[in-house]
Scaffold this motif. Structure first.
Motif, mmCIF file in Angstrom:
data_model
loop_
_atom_site.group_PDB
_atom_site.id
_atom_site.type_symbol
_atom_site.label_atom_id
_atom_site.label_comp_id
_atom_site.label_asym_id
_atom_site.label_seq_id
_atom_site.Cartn_x
_atom_site.Cartn_y
_atom_site.Cartn_z
ATOM 1 N N TYR A 148 0.695 -1.068 0.147
ATOM 2 C CA TYR A 148 -0.070 -0.023 -0.083
ATOM 3 C C TYR A 148 0.924 1.234 -0.042
ATOM 4 N N SER A 149 2.138 1.153 0.112
ATOM 5 C CA SER A 149 2.940 2.205 0.466
ATOM 6 C C SER A 149 2.849 3.423 -0.558
ATOM 7 N N GLN A 150 3.084 3.161 -1.942
ATOM 8 C CA GLN A 150 2.989 4.168 -3.020
ATOM 9 C C GLN A 150 1.828 5.046 -2.889
ATOM 10 N N GLN A 151 0.656 4.343 -2.913
ATOM 11 C CA GLN A 151 -0.675 5.230 -3.101
ATOM 12 C C GLN A 151 -0.568 5.735 -1.765
ATOM 13 N N LEU A 152 -0.204 5.138 -0.556
ATOM 14 C CA LEU A 152 -0.538 6.032 0.624
ATOM 15 C C LEU A 152 0.330 7.008 0.747
ATOM 16 N N GLN A 153 1.869 6.909 0.295
ATOM 17 C CA GLN A 153 2.600 8.245 0.474
ATOM 18 C C GLN A 153 2.091 9.280 -0.481
ATOM 19 N N GLN A 154 1.336 8.901 -1.794
ATOM 20 C CA GLN A 154 0.798 10.125 -2.324
ATOM 21 C C GLN A 154 -0.244 10.556 -1.391
ATOM 22 N N ALA A 155 -1.124 10.087 -1.165
ATOM 23 C CA ALA A 155 -2.488 10.453 -0.336
ATOM 24 C C ALA A 155 -2.080 11.296 0.745
#
Length: 380
Positions: free
Chosen positions: A249-256
């Motif tokens: 989930y890291s990439q999408q979470l980082q963007q959010a």
């Protein structure tokens, strides 16, 4: 003279998640049964009381042991079995209850709790060494157990079919909800939520370990599909342990996170978690599979409407109070969320329905069913 029950409480060495909460709440409710005396095994020793908190540094120590000690699971089990047996020689018990899939060997009647069959349907959501340990013990334990406690009718039917036993071997004892999960006034929540930059009633909530089975990706995708104004007004807040595979989930979470649309709070203590739940506008619970779904009951008890998947046992918990979604339809999920955020009358109706539904569940009821099973097993 009270009947002595041996209860495996070793899971309480770790920070409490679903099974740990089950064990602690059940034990506290069982303590009110005058004819039963509980003794708890903590993995090393026997005690008359449950531990109040997790063992300091347990999660880090456990991860290091699994990384550096060959065959960590079987080795730990062998050591714990030795301590378990030694303690019972000094203080024999009339019955042994284990809330896990890998009960210890016990020369007497045994009851176990089978919370779900996630290890069967979603083995990819747990580390391979943990699945291997479960495979070594679970089926034999179910066969050996005199009765198997389950959290829902769904799991009772599923387990009876999978393991090939009559359904009456499986006893349904629905879970309850701790009293700390209750509706609260916004002014009572402002101070505890302020440390996270949250405003009561102004965020959406996901509760659960970051692992694929919880399907948090759908919640992230659905939140991204909301209008920008709604996303800013209602950020997505994720509470729970990191789990074993958080990088998915890291990439999408980082963007959010960078855009201010999401917050990750990690694991939170019981009292603070109850405040966070009570302050949410909605709980989003798109899990692929659950044996019960305790966060759903906790949210309803707190006066928070729930958007959830129609999977496994979840409809048994939420009933008509839930707003249901498909586990792979992020657009449909976004539409349900938007409707609940923009339609105050619908939100109020779902809130009232959830509070009413939650009253059907209690730890006292769960303990009463469990205690009756103890009594039946010990006289059979």
């Amino acid at each position: 003279m009270p009947k002595r029950i041996a209860l495996n409480a070793s899971i309480l060495r770790a920070p409490r998640t679903g099974i740990g909460q089950y064990l602690a709440e059940l034990a506290n409710a069982l303590a009110k049964q005058d004819d039963l005396q509980l003794q708890f095994f903590n993995g090393l020793n026997w005690n008359q009381q449950l531990p109040d908190t997790a063992m300091p540094g347990y999660s880090r120590l456990s991860a290091l042991i699994k990384r550096w000690v060959p065959a960590a699971y079987p080795l730990r089990r062998a050591l714990e079995q030795q301590r378990f047996t030694q303690g019972l020689r000094k203080q024999p018990a009339g019955l042994y209850h284990d809330p896990s899939l890998c009960p210890f060997e016990f020369d007497g009647p045994m009851v176990m709790t089978l919370h779900d069959l996630a290890h069967v349907h979603h083995p990819e959501t747990q580390p391979a060494d943990r699945i291997a340990e479960i495979d070594r013990h679970a089926a034999k334990a179910v066969q050996r157990a005199t009765r198997v406690m389950v959290d829902s009718e769904y799991i009772a039917a599923e387990a009876a079919h999978y393991y090939g036993f009559a359904k009456d071997k499986f006893v349904v004892a629905p879970l309850g909800c701790a009293e700390r999960f209750q509706p609260r006034e916004p002014e009572d929540l402002r101070e505890p939520l302020q440390q996270f930059g949250l405003v009561p009633g102004q965020y959406l909530l996901c509760v659960g370990t970051l692992e694929p089975r919880k399907n948090l990706q759908l919640a992230l995708n659905a939140h991204q599909r909301l209008s920008e104004s709604l996303r800013r007004q209602y950020p997505l807040v994720i509470v729970g342990m990191a789990g074993w595979l958080p990088e998915s989930y890291s990439q999408q979470l980082q963007q959010a996170l960078a855009a201010g649309f999401a917050r990750v709070l990690g694991y939170q203590p019981d009292a603070l978690l109850a405040q966070i739940v009570s302050g949410a506008r909605l709980l989003i619970f798109p899990s692929l599979y659950e044996g019960f779904g305790l966060p759903v009951l906790e949210a309803m008890s707190s006066g928070v409407p729930v958007v959830l998947s129609r999977r496994a046992s979840l409809p048994e918990v939420a009933g008509g109070a839930g707003s249901y979604i498909d586990v792979d339809d992020d657009m449909g999920c976004a539409q349900v969320i938007t409707q609940l955020l923009e339609d105050q009358q619908l939100w109020q109706a779902k809130r009232a329905a959830g509070l009413t539904r939650a009253q059907q569940f209690s730890w006292q009821r769960c303990a009463a069913v469990t205690a009756d099973v103890y009594r039946q097993v010990m006289v059979s």
